[in-house]
Design an enzyme around this catalytic site. Structure first.
Site, PDB file in Angstrom:
ATOM      1  N   GLU A   1       4.948  25.856  12.007  1.00 14.18           N
ATOM      2  CA  GLU A   1       3.893  25.365  10.955  1.00 14.18           C
ATOM      3  C   GLU A   1       2.945  26.522  10.865  1.00 14.18           C
ATOM      4  O   GLU A   1       2.526  26.511   9.315  1.00 14.18           O
ATOM      5  CB  GLU A   1       3.260  23.918  11.308  1.00 14.18           C
ATOM      6  CG  GLU A   1       4.035  22.637  11.213  1.00 14.18           C
ATOM      7  CD  GLU A   1       3.961  22.382   9.565  1.00 14.18           C
ATOM      8  OE1 GLU A   1       4.263  23.203   8.788  1.00 14.18           O
ATOM      9  OE2 GLU A   1       3.329  21.147   9.231  1.00 14.18           O
TER      10      GLU A   1
ATOM     11  N   THR B   1      -0.100  25.043  -0.046  1.00  9.45           N
ATOM     12  CA  THR B   1      -0.993  24.345   0.844  1.00  9.45           C
ATOM     13  C   THR B   1      -2.128  25.131   1.035  1.00  9.45           C
ATOM     14  O   THR B   1      -3.335  24.673   1.057  1.00  9.45           O
ATOM     15  CB  THR B   1      -0.058  24.269   2.184  1.00  9.45           C
ATOM     16  OG1 THR B   1       1.218  23.494   2.014  1.00  9.45           O
ATOM     17  CG2 THR B   1      -1.035  23.703   3.059  1.00  9.45           C
TER      18      THR B   1
END
Lengths: 306, 306
Positions: free
Chosen positions: B128, B181
């Site tokens: 991630e 993001t």
């Protein structure tokens, strides 16, 4: 019923991570109040023992909250209130709250309970408002509901009753110095770093989860305050030492009670609570500061009829 | 076991009030992955279908997380990974998380489960991190643990499994626009007003309490985000209308999923979820924006072996 005698307990607000929203109720310290119906309408304070507080109903928190209730209820009688205070005003364990909530709780009983606990909290807030110049319910709610409470919102007023793990005890140390709630409020920051706020709301969420699961380890890991404590701890002499010694003695957490100067610690079990109390006392033993300490089971009933 | 096929579900992070800490797991959308042991050591990605993603293990989130695991486990074999992606990258429902957690979940199974779920989350975080340039677990945890999760802290990593009320459904609407993001993170405020932070942590606490008590009304009253949504909603065309129409259709709350552009609503029951889905679709029906919608029960299992 013409007369009622009650015990209105001390309470701890903020509870480390839950500034302005969390609170819990104590059992071994609180005020006594006697309230009786009178033919003459209105609210009269006829007796105050323990501390020097105003007798004028409009200037006394117990009077103001009682007046808010009767303004709504419009009863065919009045009430006289006797206040026997044990909770020192300005101690940080909900002295004004105990008075404000005690009077409305008692009058509600005498009137046959027309109001629920949230409504009583609302009336009591009117008294609190006078004492602290701000509208809050985080000391009132645990006194009226008992146990741990979360003030979800003030407007509309919504109070959540959280579960209380059965072996949870609190230790209070009250160094006899004065901190005004209004001063303690004035030193708060207007803004907080987002990264700190995130840690704080993670801790509030995990503390609520810990209460629901009676997870004492998680209670300990959740009782952190990185937002308010760094500002307010300066107001309390030896705060950091009290905290570190309490933790060494096994506390699940130690933080400022309300806006201080009292501090609280939570403990798993009574025996450990007594050790924490000793550790707290020891910190102040070589100072000139007088202090009171209390050990109490979490009071899950709140205000009690005697 | 030499080979395993898994379903790695989409997830919703932030969940209105719980920015960076809350998340939940979906059931009707997710990736499939096949992972098999190889004699040759190391990680090889041998197949990617659905979207154009790097095959190089060190550049693919599933590869990076798998490498983090085998660096610790030092197995006597290697693994090849096939990825059949259904979750569009950049959709805001945990596309990279599904890959990062799927590979480590599968390898852990093939190795005989040497690691617990928190450890798997830790390895997946390494994948991630590459995708989002920041260390977070709020999409990974619900995929690996299932249901609702609260990331109590990142360092040390502690994840709480929250209870899931049994009639809770989610509706997802994914307008086909791109939000990175990293861009969505860059527009966040560094500081938030204390009074807003207090409301937010009251909501996190009451949301956790609502999950524990299956109190759907309280879920609705807690699903508010006054801290992040005011900034990020500008990134999503018609956000406010989607929200208001969902609420009119009976949603328990509607907010940005992760950093968007997907939005989620929660629903009490499937029938109502379908009404909410229709209402969301209708908002976009007169626009040029393509969209996908999904209705899903909350997935309390997380990643599943097929």
């Amino acid at each position: 019923m013409e007369e009622i005698k009650i015990f209105s307990p001390a309470t701890v607000a903020n509870v480390a991570c839950g500034f302005d929203v969390l609170g819990f109720c104590l059992d071994t310290i609180g005020d006594h109040m006697v309230v009786r119906k009178t033919l003459e309408k209105g609210i009269k304070i006829t007796e105050i023992e323990g501390f020097d507080l105003p007798f004028e109903a409009t200037e006394n928190v117990a009077g103001v909250s009682a007046l808010a209730l009767i303004e709504d209820a419009k009863p065919n009688c009045g009430f006289e209130i006797e206040i026997y205070k044990n909770i020192k005003p300005g101690s940080g364990i909900g002295s004004s709250s105990a008075s404000a909530s005690g009077s409305v709780f008692a009058i509600n009983e005498l009137l046959g309970k027309p109001y629920n606990k949230t409504q009583l909290t609302y009336f009591a807030m009117q008294g609190e408002k006078m004492a602290s110049q701000s509208e809050h319910a985080d000391n009132l709610a645990p006194g009226i509901f008992g146990g741990f409470t979360l003030v979800k919102s003030i407007n509309p007023l919504e109070i959540l009753e959280l579960p209380t793990p059965k072996d949870l005890y609190a230790v209070i140390v009250h160094p006899q110095i004065e901190i005004k709630t209004s001063e303690a409020r004035a030193m708060l920051p207007n803004n907080v770093p987002l990264i700190d706020a995130i840690i704080q709301w993670a801790n509030v969420g995990s503390f609520v989860h810990a209460l629901h699961t009676s997870n004492y380890g998680l209670i300990q890991r959740s009782l952190q305050d990185i937002v308010i404590e760094p500002y307010r701890k300066r107001l309390i002499p030896h705060f950091s030492q009290v905290k570190s010694e309490s933790m060494k003695a096994g506390a699940l957490g130690c933080a400022i009670s309300g806006s201080g100067p009292s501090m609280f610690a939570l403990s798993h079990g009574l025996e450990n609570a007594k050790k924490i109390e000793l550790a707290m006392k020891k910190v102040y033993s070589n100072t000139q500061i007088d202090l009171e300490t209390y050990v109490s089971k979490i009071n899950t009933k709140g205000i009690k009829i005697l």
